[in-house]
Design a protein around this motif. Structure first.
Motif, PDB file in Angstrom:
ATOM      1  N   TRP A  44       0.835  -1.197   0.000  1.00 56.77           N
ATOM      2  CA  TRP A  44       0.000   0.000   0.000  1.00 56.77           C
ATOM      3  C   TRP A  44       0.876   1.255   0.000  1.00 56.77           C
ATOM      4  O   TRP A  44       1.909   1.294   0.668  1.00 56.77           O
ATOM      5  CB  TRP A  44      -0.890   0.036   1.237  1.00 56.77           C
ATOM      6  N   GLU A  45       0.470   2.263  -0.761  1.00 59.23           N
ATOM      7  CA  GLU A  45       1.146   3.555  -0.788  1.00 59.23           C
ATOM      8  C   GLU A  45       0.241   4.593  -0.142  1.00 59.23           C
ATOM      9  O   GLU A  45      -0.955   4.676  -0.443  1.00 59.23           O
ATOM     10  CB  GLU A  45       1.444   3.973  -2.236  1.00 59.23           C
ATOM     11  N   LEU A  46       0.797   5.391   0.783  1.00 55.27           N
ATOM     12  CA  LEU A  46       0.029   6.438   1.451  1.00 55.27           C
ATOM     13  C   LEU A  46      -0.206   7.601   0.494  1.00 55.27           C
ATOM     14  O   LEU A  46       0.730   8.115  -0.109  1.00 55.27           O
ATOM     15  CB  LEU A  46       0.774   6.924   2.692  1.00 55.27           C
ATOM     16  N   PHE A  47      -1.474   8.012   0.363  1.00 54.04           N
ATOM     17  CA  PHE A  47      -1.764   9.179  -0.470  1.00 54.04           C
ATOM     18  C   PHE A  47      -1.474  10.441   0.327  1.00 54.04           C
ATOM     19  O   PHE A  47      -2.014  10.647   1.414  1.00 54.04           O
ATOM     20  CB  PHE A  47      -3.218   9.186  -0.930  1.00 54.04           C
ATOM     21  N   ILE A  77      -4.898  -1.917   7.116  1.00 59.78           N
ATOM     22  CA  ILE A  77      -5.522  -1.253   5.964  1.00 59.78           C
ATOM     23  C   ILE A  77      -6.587  -2.161   5.367  1.00 59.78           C
ATOM     24  O   ILE A  77      -6.340  -3.333   5.101  1.00 59.78           O
ATOM     25  CB  ILE A  77      -4.457  -0.902   4.903  1.00 59.78           C
ATOM     26  N   ARG A  78      -7.765  -1.604   5.170  1.00 61.07           N
ATOM     27  CA  ARG A  78      -8.880  -2.337   4.575  1.00 61.07           C
ATOM     28  C   ARG A  78      -9.244  -1.732   3.224  1.00 61.07           C
ATOM     29  O   ARG A  78      -9.013  -0.549   2.995  1.00 61.07           O
ATOM     30  CB  ARG A  78     -10.096  -2.280   5.508  1.00 61.07           C
ATOM     31  N   TYR A  79      -9.841  -2.542   2.368  1.00 57.81           N
ATOM     32  CA  TYR A  79     -10.216  -2.063   1.033  1.00 57.81           C
ATOM     33  C   TYR A  79     -11.495  -1.241   1.090  1.00 57.81           C
ATOM     34  O   TYR A  79     -12.479  -1.622   1.729  1.00 57.81           O
ATOM     35  CB  TYR A  79     -10.432  -3.243   0.075  1.00 57.81           C
ATOM     36  N   HIS A  80     -11.453  -0.122   0.419  1.00 58.40           N
ATOM     37  CA  HIS A  80     -12.656   0.668   0.168  1.00 58.40           C
ATOM     38  C   HIS A  80     -13.205   0.363  -1.218  1.00 58.40           C
ATOM     39  O   HIS A  80     -14.425   0.279  -1.411  1.00 58.40           O
ATOM     40  CB  HIS A  80     -12.333   2.159   0.276  1.00 58.40           C
ATOM     41  N   VAL A  94      -5.684   7.427   3.883  1.00 54.63           N
ATOM     42  CA  VAL A  94      -6.149   6.765   2.657  1.00 54.63           C
ATOM     43  C   VAL A  94      -4.926   6.278   1.880  1.00 54.63           C
ATOM     44  O   VAL A  94      -3.903   6.957   1.816  1.00 54.63           O
ATOM     45  CB  VAL A  94      -6.990   7.727   1.794  1.00 54.63           C
ATOM     46  N   TYR A  95      -5.038   5.094   1.299  1.00 58.67           N
ATOM     47  CA  TYR A  95      -3.919   4.459   0.603  1.00 58.67           C
ATOM     48  C   TYR A  95      -4.359   3.992  -0.779  1.00 58.67           C
ATOM     49  O   TYR A  95      -5.561   3.891  -1.069  1.00 58.67           O
ATOM     50  CB  TYR A  95      -3.419   3.250   1.399  1.00 58.67           C
TER      51      TYR A  95
END
Length: 329
Positions: free
Chosen positions: A65-68, A98-101, A141-142
């Motif tokens: 995951w990359e942090l926005f 981290i969970r998927y949106h 958000v990622y």
């Protein structure tokens, strides 16, 4: 998220409209309202199934995951012209995991444009994300993405959006041999195609069934009709599913020609590349008296010839379905 002030966030939250008011709902007849809810539920369920499949692909390739943080992320990564599978994720102040949106295959629109829509408060997709951060539902958000080629995007489309077509067969001729009857309408153009077969899985009898079948009752007597019914239920049969066994690339020949050669030709006249799946299909045409051959299915999608050689198509499909293709090895 640092580009948006608290005042901006408040304004964005006020823009969350588009839902019917109580007065508008009262004006909708009950029957129409019920039908609309049922239709939306079916569509939402289908979207969830597709999204779960995409998430499965993203998880199988173990992306980070990359942090926005800001739009400079996207300009640095040069995402403008890339096609990709991407996911949007989040965590909270209470749970760091981290969970998927959301997850999507960006095959018609470049990845950079789609990501901007999800991080732009002027867009419906972005408005949802910004509001949840502003209300402290989410902490950060990622995003993550896997770049794909056009042919890989079409391969995933073949899997998730194209229906299987059953292949009919003739009655046995010359004893115990049947012949496949290919449907009309197969394109005379390059593309991708898949061959699958129907599998019926038998499950062992459930403990509940075993208990009843072994216990004739307190009175020591059992009705013959009840015994017969229980015996017929000893093996529970799950609904059939179609197993992929071959992915073909119609590049030199057309889709129509490739499928014809698989289903109609003699395997002895072709190279080793054709023997596996052709041998399987030929063997399936030889049946014992009173026994039907295994049900076979096909699906196909047209792809421009220039794009077919780009990408690891077999591995792409295997990741999507979760098991190896038997006749592509």
């Amino acid at each position: 998220m640092e580009e948006y002030s608290q005042e901006d966030w408040g304004n964005h939250s006020q823009d969350l409209h588009g839902y019917p008011t109580d007065q508008e709902l009262d004006e909708i007849p009950v029957t129409k309202r019920t039908l609309k809810i049922k239709q939306e539920s079916s569509e939402e369920a289908q979207k969830r199934d597709i999204m779960q499949n995409i998430i499965q692909i993203l998880e199988s390739v173990q992306l980070k995951w990359e942090l926005f943080q800001s739009w400079t992320d996207f300009s640095r990564l040069h995402l403008s012209n890339k096609l990709a599978i991407f996911g949007i994720g989040y965590n909270t102040r209470w749970k760091e995991d981290i969970r998927y949106h959301y997850a999507e295959i960006s095959s018609q629109v470049p990845l950079g444009k789609r990501l901007r829509e999800y991080f732009n408060s002027e867009k419906p997709e972005g408005r949802i994300i910004m509001t949840r951060v502003q209300k402290m539902n989410w902490k950060n958000v990622y995003y993550k993405f896997l770049e794909i080629t056009i042919s890989e995007a079409r391969c995933l489309e073949l899997h998730m959006e194209v229906d299987w077509i059953p292949i009919a067969h003739s009655k046995p001729t010359g004893g115990n041999v049947v012949q496949y009857l290919l449907p009309g309408g197969i394109p005379k153009s390059p593309g991708l195609y898949a061959i699958g077969y129907e599998e019926c899985i038998e499950r062992p009898p459930s403990p509940h069934m075993e208990r009843h079948s072994l216990d004739p009752g307190k009175e020591g007597r059992v009705d013959l009709e009840t015994l017969s019914a229980q015996a017929s239920l000893q093996v529970e049969v799950e609904p059939t599913r179609i197993i992929y066994c071959y992915l073909g690339i119609a590049e030199v020949r057309t889709l129509q020609q490739c499928l014809f050669l698989h289903f109609q030709a003699n395997t002895k006249t072709f190279s080793k590349d054709w023997v596996g799946i052709n041998g399987f299909l030929s063997q399936n045409c030889i049946v014992d008296p009173g026994v039907s051959p295994k049900s076979i299915y096909i699906k196909f999608v047209e792809v421009e010839r220039d794009f077919l050689s780009a990408g690891s198509l077999v591995e792409c499909l295997e990741k999507a379905i979760g098991y190896p293709l038997k006749f592509n090895n």
